[in-house]
Scaffold this motif. Structure first.
Motif, mmCIF file in Angstrom:
data_model
loop_
_atom_site.group_PDB
_atom_site.id
_atom_site.type_symbol
_atom_site.label_atom_id
_atom_site.label_comp_id
_atom_site.label_asym_id
_atom_site.label_seq_id
_atom_site.Cartn_x
_atom_site.Cartn_y
_atom_site.Cartn_z
ATOM 1 N N THR A 1 60.968 18.466 10.843
ATOM 2 C CA THR A 1 61.912 17.499 11.384
ATOM 3 C C THR A 1 61.144 16.219 11.719
ATOM 4 O O THR A 1 59.998 16.272 12.163
ATOM 5 N N PHE B 1 66.939 26.427 18.810
ATOM 6 C CA PHE B 1 67.020 26.180 17.375
ATOM 7 C C PHE B 1 67.735 27.356 16.738
ATOM 8 O O PHE B 1 67.436 28.514 17.036
ATOM 9 N N ILE C 1 59.937 20.589 14.561
ATOM 10 C CA ILE C 1 60.234 21.953 14.142
ATOM 11 C C ILE C 1 60.047 22.013 12.631
ATOM 12 O O ILE C 1 60.450 21.104 11.908
ATOM 13 N N VAL D 1 70.083 22.260 16.367
ATOM 14 C CA VAL D 1 69.199 22.198 17.534
ATOM 15 C C VAL D 1 70.002 21.768 18.749
ATOM 16 O O VAL D 1 70.885 20.907 18.656
#
Length: 200
Positions: free
Chosen positions: A71, A80, A178, A197
């Motif tokens: 990300t 998440f 992430i 998320v």
């Protein structure tokens, strides 16, 4: 007289703290279903990750080079969640939490040669704990939902609604991206969708 004010004050503090813990994270999609906007591929010359029909698919190239889809945004405490479908070959993938140091395994462990889905992998420590009850909930030939809740340095993992693991790591960065992993030196494919998320 003072005691009459102390009790209501303490009650208010208790209710406020209890409410904050009870609140669920407001989940937001971080994948638009059309392209990899908001994500970055490592290495940069992407030949692994493709988007089709609202899903992200990844597969090793002939050189078996590994890759991570990160990300662009960084996150502190978060929840998440995403769905994954194991594909061809020996699936060895995972979710990176804030850095490459902490990873939640998806599929077969290259070192242990068995399915370690839901377990944390730490370089230098291998698998410090093992997720429990995964064999009872993991669907090898169908879609699975994995949820990870990370607060401070402690993360908890759910697979298809069942809690399977909690682990407190060491020296985690306070904030970071992430990542989704394509393991190197392997022949495999895996597909992801419904990637969300929620900040805590």
């Amino acid at each position: 007289m003072k005691s009459k004010h102390i009790v209501p004050a303490l009650l208010s503090i208790f209710l406020l703290v209890n409410h904050s813990f009870a609140q669920e994270a407001k989940m937001k999609s971080i994948f638009n279903g059309k392209n990899l906007k908001g994500w970055t591929v490592q290495p940069e010359d992407n030949i692994w990750w493709t988007v089709e029909d609202g899903k992200i698919a990844v597969e090793n190239d002939p050189t078996k080079t590994g890759s991570i889809l990160w990300t662009k945004k960084e996150y502190a405490d978060f929840v998440f969640q995403m769905d994954f479908l194991m594909g061809t070959g020996t699936v060895d993938s995972g979710i990176f939490l804030r850095s490459e140091k902490d990873q939640i395994q998806i599929g077969i462990s290259g070192s242990l040669q068995r399915d370690m889905t839901g377990s944390p992998y730490i370089p230098g420590k291998s698998y410090p704990v093992e997720a429990e009850g995964v064999a009872d909930v993991l669907q090898l030939d169908d879609w699975n939902t994995m949820k990870v809740r990370l607060v401070d340095q402690t993360y908890t993992v759910w697979i298809n609604g069942e809690e399977v693991m909690t682990y407190t790591s060491e020296n985690m960065p306070e904030k970071g991206p992430i990542g989704l992993q394509l393991h190197p030196n392997n022949e495999m494919s895996i597909t992801f969708k419904n990637i969300m998320v929620g900040k805590l």
